[in-house]
Design a protein around this motif. Structure first.
Motif, PDB file in Angstrom:
ATOM      1  N   ASP A  63     134.821  82.292  59.106  1.00  0.00           N
ATOM      2  CA  ASP A  63     133.640  81.598  59.745  1.00  0.00           C
ATOM      3  C   ASP A  63     132.677  80.967  58.471  1.00  0.00           C
ATOM      4  O   ASP A  63     131.531  80.343  58.914  1.00  0.00           O
ATOM      5  N   GLN A  64     133.020  81.465  57.252  1.00  0.00           N
ATOM      6  CA  GLN A  64     132.100  80.931  56.165  1.00  0.00           C
ATOM      7  C   GLN A  64     132.391  79.304  55.790  1.00  0.00           C
ATOM      8  O   GLN A  64     131.687  78.872  54.871  1.00  0.00           O
ATOM      9  N   ASP A  65     133.584  78.976  56.267  1.00  0.00           N
ATOM     10  CA  ASP A  65     133.897  77.318  56.057  1.00  0.00           C
ATOM     11  C   ASP A  65     132.613  76.359  56.126  1.00  0.00           C
ATOM     12  O   ASP A  65     132.618  75.627  55.236  1.00  0.00           O
ATOM     13  N   LEU A  71     136.405  83.454  40.644  1.00  0.00           N
ATOM     14  CA  LEU A  71     136.435  84.001  41.891  1.00  0.00           C
ATOM     15  C   LEU A  71     134.934  83.917  42.452  1.00  0.00           C
ATOM     16  O   LEU A  71     134.257  84.682  41.611  1.00  0.00           O
ATOM     17  N   TYR A  72     134.430  83.689  43.614  1.00  0.00           N
ATOM     18  CA  TYR A  72     133.080  83.810  44.178  1.00  0.00           C
ATOM     19  C   TYR A  72     133.343  84.404  45.811  1.00  0.00           C
ATOM     20  O   TYR A  72     134.060  83.765  46.330  1.00  0.00           O
ATOM     21  N   THR A  73     132.745  85.690  45.700  1.00  0.00           N
ATOM     22  CA  THR A  73     132.590  86.073  47.254  1.00  0.00           C
ATOM     23  C   THR A  73     131.212  86.507  47.529  1.00  0.00           C
ATOM     24  O   THR A  73     130.449  86.653  46.611  1.00  0.00           O
ATOM     25  N   GLY A  74     131.084  87.094  49.030  1.00  0.00           N
ATOM     26  CA  GLY A  74     129.751  87.369  48.981  1.00  0.00           C
ATOM     27  C   GLY A  74     129.603  88.349  50.345  1.00  0.00           C
ATOM     28  O   GLY A  74     130.759  88.430  51.161  1.00  0.00           O
ATOM     29  N   ARG A  75     128.228  88.683  50.474  1.00  0.00           N
ATOM     30  CA  ARG A  75     128.083  89.741  51.596  1.00  0.00           C
ATOM     31  C   ARG A  75     126.634  89.564  52.126  1.00  0.00           C
ATOM     32  O   ARG A  75     125.642  89.571  51.362  1.00  0.00           O
ATOM     33  N   GLY A  76     126.377  89.412  53.397  1.00  0.00           N
ATOM     34  CA  GLY A  76     125.180  89.173  53.930  1.00  0.00           C
ATOM     35  C   GLY A  76     124.686  90.822  54.348  1.00  0.00           C
ATOM     36  O   GLY A  76     125.299  91.233  55.253  1.00  0.00           O
ATOM     37  N   PRO A  77     123.828  91.183  53.637  1.00  0.00           N
ATOM     38  CA  PRO A  77     123.465  92.777  53.926  1.00  0.00           C
ATOM     39  C   PRO A  77     122.893  92.845  55.203  1.00  0.00           C
ATOM     40  O   PRO A  77     121.520  92.982  55.205  1.00  0.00           O
ATOM     41  N   ILE A 132     129.864  88.262  42.557  1.00  0.00           N
ATOM     42  CA  ILE A 132     129.549  88.469  44.142  1.00  0.00           C
ATOM     43  C   ILE A 132     128.132  88.361  44.569  1.00  0.00           C
ATOM     44  O   ILE A 132     127.448  88.930  43.856  1.00  0.00           O
ATOM     45  N   GLN A 133     127.715  87.535  45.446  1.00  0.00           N
ATOM     46  CA  GLN A 133     126.609  87.169  45.968  1.00  0.00           C
ATOM     47  C   GLN A 133     126.089  88.097  47.098  1.00  0.00           C
ATOM     48  O   GLN A 133     126.887  88.258  47.982  1.00  0.00           O
ATOM     49  N   LEU A 134     124.861  88.589  47.092  1.00  0.00           N
ATOM     50  CA  LEU A 134     124.284  89.484  48.112  1.00  0.00           C
ATOM     51  C   LEU A 134     123.493  88.480  48.764  1.00  0.00           C
ATOM     52  O   LEU A 134     122.081  88.402  48.062  1.00  0.00           O
ATOM     53  N   THR A 135     123.576  88.102  50.042  1.00  0.00           N
ATOM     54  CA  THR A 135     122.578  86.976  50.381  1.00  0.00           C
ATOM     55  C   THR A 135     121.491  88.009  51.328  1.00  0.00           C
ATOM     56  O   THR A 135     121.365  87.557  52.764  1.00  0.00           O
ATOM     57  N   ASP A 136     120.662  88.440  50.707  1.00  0.00           N
ATOM     58  CA  ASP A 136     119.661  89.319  51.330  1.00  0.00           C
ATOM     59  C   ASP A 136     118.592  88.271  51.935  1.00  0.00           C
ATOM     60  O   ASP A 136     118.366  88.531  53.011  1.00  0.00           O
ATOM     61  N   ASP A 137     118.399  87.197  51.284  1.00  0.00           N
ATOM     62  CA  ASP A 137     117.448  86.313  51.923  1.00  0.00           C
ATOM     63  C   ASP A 137     118.057  85.657  53.217  1.00  0.00           C
ATOM     64  O   ASP A 137     117.276  85.540  53.954  1.00  0.00           O
ATOM     65  N   GLU A 138     119.287  85.256  53.233  1.00  0.00           N
ATOM     66  CA  GLU A 138     119.942  84.806  54.467  1.00  0.00           C
ATOM     67  C   GLU A 138     119.741  85.733  55.579  1.00  0.00           C
ATOM     68  O   GLU A 138     119.228  85.427  56.745  1.00  0.00           O
ATOM     69  N   LYS A 139     120.058  86.993  55.468  1.00  0.00           N
ATOM     70  CA  LYS A 139     119.959  87.844  56.534  1.00  0.00           C
ATOM     71  C   LYS A 139     118.286  88.140  57.007  1.00  0.00           C
ATOM     72  O   LYS A 139     117.763  88.255  58.213  1.00  0.00           O
ATOM     73  N   PHE A 140     117.431  88.021  55.799  1.00  0.00           N
ATOM     74  CA  PHE A 140     116.103  87.576  56.171  1.00  0.00           C
ATOM     75  C   PHE A 140     115.599  86.936  56.951  1.00  0.00           C
ATOM     76  O   PHE A 140     114.963  86.845  58.060  1.00  0.00           O
ATOM     77  N   ILE A 190     121.591  77.687  48.803  1.00  0.00           N
ATOM     78  CA  ILE A 190     121.536  79.052  47.903  1.00  0.00           C
ATOM     79  C   ILE A 190     123.007  79.759  47.918  1.00  0.00           C
ATOM     80  O   ILE A 190     123.550  80.255  46.775  1.00  0.00           O
ATOM     81  N   GLN A 191     123.734  79.518  49.142  1.00  0.00           N
ATOM     82  CA  GLN A 191     124.925  79.984  49.329  1.00  0.00           C
ATOM     83  C   GLN A 191     125.876  79.273  48.472  1.00  0.00           C
ATOM     84  O   GLN A 191     126.856  79.574  48.266  1.00  0.00           O
ATOM     85  N   ALA A 192     125.598  77.849  48.180  1.00  0.00           N
ATOM     86  CA  ALA A 192     126.524  76.892  47.756  1.00  0.00           C
ATOM     87  C   ALA A 192     126.433  77.032  46.059  1.00  0.00           C
ATOM     88  O   ALA A 192     127.227  76.907  45.301  1.00  0.00           O
TER      89      ALA A 192
HETATM   90  N1  TRP Z   1     127.098  84.455  54.497  1.00  0.00           N
HETATM   91  C1  TRP Z   1     127.913  85.709  54.017  1.00  0.00           C
HETATM   92  C2  TRP Z   1     127.459  86.789  55.002  1.00  0.00           C
HETATM   93  O1  TRP Z   1     126.764  86.626  56.028  1.00  0.00           O
HETATM   94  C3  TRP Z   1     127.778  86.136  52.677  1.00  0.00           C
HETATM   95  C4  TRP Z   1     128.245  85.146  51.581  1.00  0.00           C
HETATM   96  C5  TRP Z   1     127.507  84.611  50.599  1.00  0.00           C
HETATM   97  C6  TRP Z   1     129.781  84.990  51.349  1.00  0.00           C
HETATM   98  N2  TRP Z   1     128.465  84.088  49.655  1.00  0.00           N
HETATM   99  C7  TRP Z   1     129.713  84.203  50.158  1.00  0.00           C
HETATM  100  C8  TRP Z   1     130.715  85.264  52.231  1.00  0.00           C
HETATM  101  C9  TRP Z   1     130.857  83.608  49.457  1.00  0.00           C
HETATM  102  C10 TRP Z   1     132.107  84.724  51.451  1.00  0.00           C
HETATM  103  C11 TRP Z   1     131.948  83.629  50.513  1.00  0.00           C
HETATM  104  O2  TRP Z   1     128.236  87.540  54.981  1.00  0.00           O
END
Ligand code: TRP
Length: 431
Positions: free
Chosen positions: A257-259, A105-111, A140-148, A228-230
């Motif tokens: 919305d992440q699709d 499993l892979y998920t994430g969050r943009g802080p 679990i990925q934290l996309t700190d770079d994305e939010k920056f 990077i999210q890929a």
């Molecule tokens: N881009 C997502 C966000 O802004 C964070 C994220 C990174 C993510 N990798 C993911 C979300 C994989 C769901 C699955 O919150």
């Protein structure tokens, strides 16, 4: 030879992968769902239409049956209520599990804020269920770079710090410390980088523009970020878990919305001869004020934070929750409530576990016997119970826990619940 790659059937052209699914609805209302904003008419996002536009598949009864069979337990209420409603290659991931090959499993969050709200909780609650039910490794990925790149006002130091706080919030959902690896892009970039480069070389500027709708004044960071999210979709990004294996299937729980990110990832995976990741996708947790938007961290008085206390939760729901009840008592008793647009009822579909109780409330309220004040009270109680329990776990999370979850360490990629691999692939394993 055993077929270890999902058979090909989808075709995504540049135009078809236009993510800014902007469509005029028949009733002239516009809906816009992109990786960066969600806008819909009063009746909310038309999810059927979204599935068709994005080219995803519906989650069907047979998926729930299969999940029940493989996990030996009733599927999560988010599945039973069609809140997780859409997927890509879910069948392939389940089959891979069934035949002993497994998946992760892979998920994430943009802080983008230092405190999570209830809407953010939905994918994490679901991911935690999936991890437990299937006993799976999870990244679990934290996309700190994305939010920056995307938030003008945030500094580099700021996004990193918020990411660190968010890791604690995420740990508090109860993920298995033995099987979960949490990472910040800024920290883990060295390991992401080989796949990021491969991805970036395979992607043209046109591809990225087509998928995300960026223009020529958007900063270059936004263009480079999707790779990077890929990268975490490919198992060789995590050598400490999967060794050199690049083809362990990956399933990504996410809000729909992440699709766009993963549509792009799947498209490029083919070129890189990687396994395409699967996706399992949820609807949005609606804003208190109504279905036309998802809950957003930037509107404090109408957002229920995971750090709110019971009286704040009660107040926000009482004052701001959009009601589907009648305008007057008389009208309500006569016509009953419209559950579709009623936010307290919608919230109960996310958080009330008991199916029979939910059905009883639906019947009482839609017939006008139950009043708006009553359903708001039930809603506030159910959400408060969830948040109180969550806060108890959150208060116990320490810096040591963060160290443990973020340590680059061996993690057993296998699931104890997976049937043994059939014999013919044993030879491969010996190699
Ligand atoms: N881009 C997502 C966000 O802004 C964070 C994220 C990174 C993510 N990798 C993911 C979300 C994989 C769901 C699955 O919150």
């Amino acid at each position: 030879m055993e077929n270890t790659t999902e058979p090909e059937f989808e075709k995504i052209s540049e135009q078809a992968s236009e993510a800014s699914s902007k469509a005029s609805l028949d009733n002239n209302e516009e809906q816009k769902v992109t990786a960066f904003e969600v806008e819909a008419g009063e009746t909310g996002v038309d999810y059927d239409r979204l599935i068709d536009q994005f080219g995803c598949d519906r989650i069907e009864a047979r998926h729930l049956e299969k999940i029940e069979q493989l996990t030996g337990q009733k599927p999560h209420r988010f599945l039973r209520r069609n809140i997780f409603f859409s997927h890509r290659s879910l069948d392939w991931c389940l089959k891979s599990f069934e035949t002993g090959r497994g998946f992760y499993l892979y998920t994430g969050r943009g802080p983008s804020s230092s405190s999570l709200h209830v809407g953010h909780a939905v994918p994490f609650i679901f991911t935690k269920y999936m991890q437990e039910a299937f006993d799976l490794p999870l990244v679990i990925q934290l996309t700190d770079d994305e939010k920056f790149f995307h938030k003008q006002v945030l500094t580099f130091e700021n996004v990193y710090k918020m990411g660190y706080e968010n890791i604690k919030d995420i740990i508090a959902f109860g993920f298995d410390p033995e099987k979960t690896f949490i990472f910040s892009d800024i920290d883990y970039i060295k390991y992401l980088y080989p796949n990021v480069c491969k991805m970036q070389k395979a992607l043209t500027l046109n591809n990225v523009k087509g998928v995300f709708g960026f223009n020529d004044s958007d900063n270059a960071g936004k263009y480079s970020f999707p790779a990077i999210q890929a990268a975490p979709s490919f198992s060789n990004t995590f050598p400490h878990i999967f060794g050199k294996k690049k083809n362990v299937p990956c399933l990504i729980p996410q809000a729909i919305d992440q699709d766009p990110y993963f549509r792009m990832t799947r498209d490029i995976a083919k070129k890189l001869k990687y396994e395409k990741p699967g996706c399992i996708q949820s609807k949005f947790f609606p804003a208190i004020t109504g279905l036309s938007g998802k809950m957003s961290a930037s509107l404090a008085h109408t957002t229920i934070y995971l750090s709110d206390d019971p009286s704040q939760i009660k107040n926000k729901i009482n004052k701001h929750a959009k009601s589907g009840g009648g305008d007057t008592l008389k009208e309500h008793r006569e016509k009953g409530a419209n559950l579709e647009v009623d936010i307290p009822y919608q919230y109960l579909t996310f958080f009330l576990e008991d199916d029979d109780e939910l059905a009883r409330i639906a019947e009482e309220y839609s017939s006008g016997r139950m009043l708006t004040g009553e359903i708001k009270e039930i809603c506030a109680k159910v959400i408060t119970d969830f948040i109180t329990e969550y806060q108890e776990r959150r208060s116990k999370v320490t810096d040591e826990d963060v160290k443990a979850f973020t340590a680059i360490r061996p993690i057993d990629p296998k699931s104890s619940k997976m049937p043994p691999k059939p014999d013919k692939t044993m030879e491969e394993a010996k190699k």
